[in-house]
Design a protein around this motif. Structure first.
Motif, PDB file in Angstrom:
ATOM      1  N   GLU A  81      28.433  -5.895 -60.432  1.00  0.00           N
ATOM      2  CA  GLU A  81      27.537  -5.387 -59.380  1.00  0.00           C
ATOM      3  C   GLU A  81      26.586  -6.511 -58.997  1.00  0.00           C
ATOM      4  OE1 GLU A  81      24.071  -1.974 -59.039  1.00  0.00           O
ATOM      5  OE2 GLU A  81      25.729  -1.633 -60.424  1.00  0.00           O
ATOM      6  N   GLY A  82      26.300  -6.627 -57.712  1.00  0.00           N
ATOM      7  CA  GLY A  82      25.409  -7.687 -57.238  1.00  0.00           C
ATOM      8  C   GLY A  82      26.178  -8.978 -57.017  1.00  0.00           C
ATOM      9  N   GLN A  83      25.442 -10.095 -57.102  1.00  0.00           N
ATOM     10  CA  GLN A  83      26.065 -11.402 -56.912  1.00  0.00           C
ATOM     11  C   GLN A  83      25.254 -12.472 -57.612  1.00  0.00           C
ATOM     12  OE1 GLN A  83      25.898 -11.618 -52.591  1.00  0.00           O
ATOM     13  NE2 GLN A  83      24.137 -12.985 -52.679  1.00  0.00           N
ATOM     14  N   ILE A  84      25.933 -13.554 -57.956  1.00  0.00           N
ATOM     15  CA  ILE A  84      25.273 -14.738 -58.493  1.00  0.00           C
ATOM     16  C   ILE A  84      25.817 -15.946 -57.752  1.00  0.00           C
ATOM     17  CG2 ILE A  84      24.881 -13.758 -60.794  1.00  0.00           C
ATOM     18  CD1 ILE A  84      27.227 -15.593 -61.769  1.00  0.00           C
ATOM     19  N   GLU A  85      25.106 -17.039 -57.880  1.00  0.00           N
ATOM     20  CA  GLU A  85      25.615 -18.306 -57.375  1.00  0.00           C
ATOM     21  C   GLU A  85      26.002 -19.144 -58.579  1.00  0.00           C
ATOM     22  OE1 GLU A  85      22.953 -20.240 -54.656  1.00  0.00           O
ATOM     23  OE2 GLU A  85      22.579 -18.384 -53.569  1.00  0.00           O
TER      24      GLU A  85
ATOM     25  N   VAL B 143      31.138 -29.262 -65.416  1.00  0.00           N
ATOM     26  CA  VAL B 143      29.697 -29.187 -65.164  1.00  0.00           C
ATOM     27  C   VAL B 143      29.419 -27.975 -64.276  1.00  0.00           C
ATOM     28  CG1 VAL B 143      27.734 -30.379 -64.114  1.00  0.00           C
ATOM     29  CG2 VAL B 143      29.417 -31.678 -65.452  1.00  0.00           C
ATOM     30  N   HIS B 144      28.471 -27.141 -64.710  1.00  0.00           N
ATOM     31  CA  HIS B 144      28.188 -25.907 -63.978  1.00  0.00           C
ATOM     32  C   HIS B 144      26.777 -25.400 -64.272  1.00  0.00           C
ATOM     33  CE1 HIS B 144      29.444 -24.467 -67.932  1.00  0.00           C
ATOM     34  NE2 HIS B 144      28.800 -23.335 -67.662  1.00  0.00           N
ATOM     35  N   GLY B 145      26.396 -24.359 -63.576  1.00  0.00           N
ATOM     36  CA  GLY B 145      25.133 -23.662 -63.786  1.00  0.00           C
ATOM     37  C   GLY B 145      25.186 -22.371 -63.000  1.00  0.00           C
ATOM     38  N   PHE B 146      24.195 -21.521 -63.205  1.00  0.00           N
ATOM     39  CA  PHE B 146      24.145 -20.262 -62.469  1.00  0.00           C
ATOM     40  C   PHE B 146      22.744 -20.019 -61.949  1.00  0.00           C
ATOM     41  CE2 PHE B 146      23.097 -18.908 -66.821  1.00  0.00           C
ATOM     42  CZ  PHE B 146      21.915 -18.218 -66.594  1.00  0.00           C
ATOM     43  N   ARG B 147      22.659 -19.156 -60.958  1.00  0.00           N
ATOM     44  CA  ARG B 147      21.368 -18.682 -60.466  1.00  0.00           C
ATOM     45  C   ARG B 147      21.592 -17.383 -59.691  1.00  0.00           C
ATOM     46  NH1 ARG B 147      20.393 -23.504 -56.012  1.00  0.00           N
ATOM     47  NH2 ARG B 147      21.863 -22.739 -54.458  1.00  0.00           N
ATOM     48  N   ASN B 148      20.524 -16.602 -59.613  1.00  0.00           N
ATOM     49  CA  ASN B 148      20.539 -15.392 -58.791  1.00  0.00           C
ATOM     50  C   ASN B 148      19.413 -15.535 -57.787  1.00  0.00           C
ATOM     51  OD1 ASN B 148      20.422 -12.929 -57.554  1.00  0.00           O
ATOM     52  ND2 ASN B 148      20.347 -11.719 -59.434  1.00  0.00           N
ATOM     53  N   LYS B 149      19.762 -15.898 -56.573  1.00  0.00           N
ATOM     54  CA  LYS B 149      18.767 -16.095 -55.507  1.00  0.00           C
ATOM     55  C   LYS B 149      18.619 -14.835 -54.657  1.00  0.00           C
ATOM     56  CE  LYS B 149      17.890 -20.057 -53.993  1.00  0.00           C
ATOM     57  NZ  LYS B 149      16.983 -21.159 -54.075  1.00  0.00           N
ATOM     58  N   SER B 150      19.337 -13.762 -55.009  1.00  0.00           N
ATOM     59  CA  SER B 150      19.238 -12.523 -54.235  1.00  0.00           C
ATOM     60  C   SER B 150      17.996 -11.731 -54.653  1.00  0.00           C
ATOM     61  CB  SER B 150      20.494 -11.671 -54.434  1.00  0.00           C
ATOM     62  OG  SER B 150      20.442 -10.976 -55.665  1.00  0.00           O
ATOM     63  N   ARG B 151      17.778 -10.624 -53.981  1.00  0.00           N
ATOM     64  CA  ARG B 151      16.632  -9.763 -54.305  1.00  0.00           C
ATOM     65  C   ARG B 151      16.987  -8.686 -55.317  1.00  0.00           C
ATOM     66  NH1 ARG B 151      14.564  -7.360 -48.974  1.00  0.00           N
ATOM     67  NH2 ARG B 151      16.789  -7.028 -48.743  1.00  0.00           N
ATOM     68  N   TYR B 152      18.248  -8.683 -55.796  1.00  0.00           N
ATOM     69  CA  TYR B 152      18.726  -7.604 -56.662  1.00  0.00           C
ATOM     70  C   TYR B 152      19.334  -8.164 -57.946  1.00  0.00           C
ATOM     71  CZ  TYR B 152      18.298  -5.336 -52.158  1.00  0.00           C
ATOM     72  OH  TYR B 152      17.814  -4.893 -50.958  1.00  0.00           O
ATOM     73  N   PRO B 153      19.258  -7.399 -59.033  1.00  0.00           N
ATOM     74  CA  PRO B 153      19.923  -7.845 -60.258  1.00  0.00           C
ATOM     75  C   PRO B 153      21.437  -7.893 -60.079  1.00  0.00           C
ATOM     76  CG  PRO B 153      18.445  -5.983 -60.699  1.00  0.00           C
ATOM     77  CD  PRO B 153      18.541  -6.134 -59.212  1.00  0.00           C
ATOM     78  N   ALA B 154      22.067  -8.751 -60.841  1.00  0.00           N
ATOM     79  CA  ALA B 154      23.524  -8.818 -60.903  1.00  0.00           C
ATOM     80  C   ALA B 154      23.940  -8.421 -62.311  1.00  0.00           C
ATOM     81  CB  ALA B 154      24.014 -10.224 -60.582  1.00  0.00           C
ATOM     82  N   TYR B 155      24.986  -7.624 -62.401  1.00  0.00           N
ATOM     83  CA  TYR B 155      25.498  -7.162 -63.683  1.00  0.00           C
ATOM     84  C   TYR B 155      26.878  -7.760 -63.877  1.00  0.00           C
ATOM     85  CZ  TYR B 155      21.679  -3.943 -62.967  1.00  0.00           C
ATOM     86  OH  TYR B 155      20.435  -3.422 -62.724  1.00  0.00           O
ATOM     87  N   LEU B 156      27.085  -8.401 -65.023  1.00  0.00           N
ATOM     88  CA  LEU B 156      28.338  -9.109 -65.218  1.00  0.00           C
ATOM     89  C   LEU B 156      28.722  -9.204 -66.678  1.00  0.00           C
ATOM     90  CD1 LEU B 156      27.531 -12.496 -65.921  1.00  0.00           C
ATOM     91  CD2 LEU B 156      26.363 -11.896 -63.826  1.00  0.00           C
ATOM     92  N   THR B 157      29.951  -9.594 -66.890  1.00  0.00           N
ATOM     93  CA  THR B 157      30.441  -9.940 -68.215  1.00  0.00           C
ATOM     94  C   THR B 157      30.538 -11.453 -68.266  1.00  0.00           C
ATOM     95  OG1 THR B 157      31.733  -7.902 -68.345  1.00  0.00           O
ATOM     96  CG2 THR B 157      32.350  -9.675 -69.844  1.00  0.00           C
ATOM     97  N   ASN B 158      30.053 -12.026 -69.366  1.00  0.00           N
ATOM     98  CA  ASN B 158      30.104 -13.472 -69.563  1.00  0.00           C
ATOM     99  C   ASN B 158      30.747 -13.725 -70.923  1.00  0.00           C
ATOM    100  OD1 ASN B 158      28.067 -15.969 -70.757  1.00  0.00           O
ATOM    101  ND2 ASN B 158      29.304 -16.355 -68.961  1.00  0.00           N
ATOM    102  N   THR B 159      31.782 -14.558 -70.939  1.00  0.00           N
ATOM    103  CA  THR B 159      32.516 -14.833 -72.167  1.00  0.00           C
ATOM    104  C   THR B 159      32.612 -16.332 -72.396  1.00  0.00           C
ATOM    105  OG1 THR B 159      33.864 -12.870 -71.736  1.00  0.00           O
ATOM    106  CG2 THR B 159      34.679 -14.412 -73.396  1.00  0.00           C
ATOM    107  N   HIS B 160      32.364 -16.743 -73.635  1.00  0.00           N
ATOM    108  CA  HIS B 160      32.578 -18.126 -74.072  1.00  0.00           C
ATOM    109  C   HIS B 160      33.688 -18.095 -75.110  1.00  0.00           C
ATOM    110  CE1 HIS B 160      28.639 -18.527 -72.249  1.00  0.00           C
ATOM    111  NE2 HIS B 160      28.832 -19.831 -72.226  1.00  0.00           N
TER     112      HIS B 160
END
Length: 172
Positions: free
Chosen positions: A59-63, A86-103
């Motif tokens: 739900e939502g979005q990330i960059e 090489v990477h990184g993340f950010r949420n520049k939106s006005r809403y939370p983002a819900y996600l699964t993150n796996t390493h």
């Protein structure tokens, strides 16, 4: 299965939950969290030397910064980040983002998140700005280079900040 919660909202702008049956340190098994990336959430630019990483946005979005540019990943989309990318993340939106993150494999990634949360609970860090925060975060980053290596800021900057912090009595 009960979940453990990690609150890094003050530092990275995220909270994460992982199941009790996961190991915080594992050479072979992945470490997976259900994460909330709040508006303003942001990581440094980094890479994982020995782990692949996977994002699935529910739900939502990330960059996601990957291949030298920022790309928006929306609900229903996934991203695979191969080790050493090489990477990184950010949420520049006005809403939370819900996600699964796996390493994968988990290595000590789970332990590094728990250790960062402990720094928050102990009052050693309360954000990403200011000398004290940067000194402690640099020490933390250098302790967990098996799973995460910083590109921006570069490792030399982390080493200098960690050393200056230690000279002033800031020690993790």
């Amino acid at each position: 299965m009960e979940a453990q919660k990690i609150n890094l909202k003050q530092v990275l702008g995220i909270t994460a939950e992982y199941s009790n049956d996961q190991e915080l340190v594992s050479l072979h098994k992945p470490f997976e969290v259900k994460a909330t990336f709040f508006p303003g959430a942001e990581s440094n630019i980094h890479f994982h030397p020995y782990q692949d990483e996977y994002y699935k946005v529910h739900e939502g979005q990330i960059e996601l910064y990957l291949d030298g540019k920022w790309k928006t990943i929306k609900a229903g989309e996934e991203a695979f980040i191969p080790r050493r990318a090489v990477h990184g993340f950010r949420n520049k939106s006005r809403y939370p983002a819900y996600l699964t993150n796996t390493h994968s494999p988990g290595l000590n990634f789970g332990a590094s998140l728990v250790a960062m949360e402990l720094l928050v609970k102990e009052g050693k860090i309360n954000g990403m700005k200011g000398f004290k925060n940067l000194a402690y975060l640099s020490q933390h980053a250098l302790k967990y280079t098996e799973t995460t290596e910083s590109v921006k800021p570069p490792k030399l900057v982390l080493m200098v900040m960690a050393k200056l912090g230690a000279l002033l009595g800031y020690k993790i």
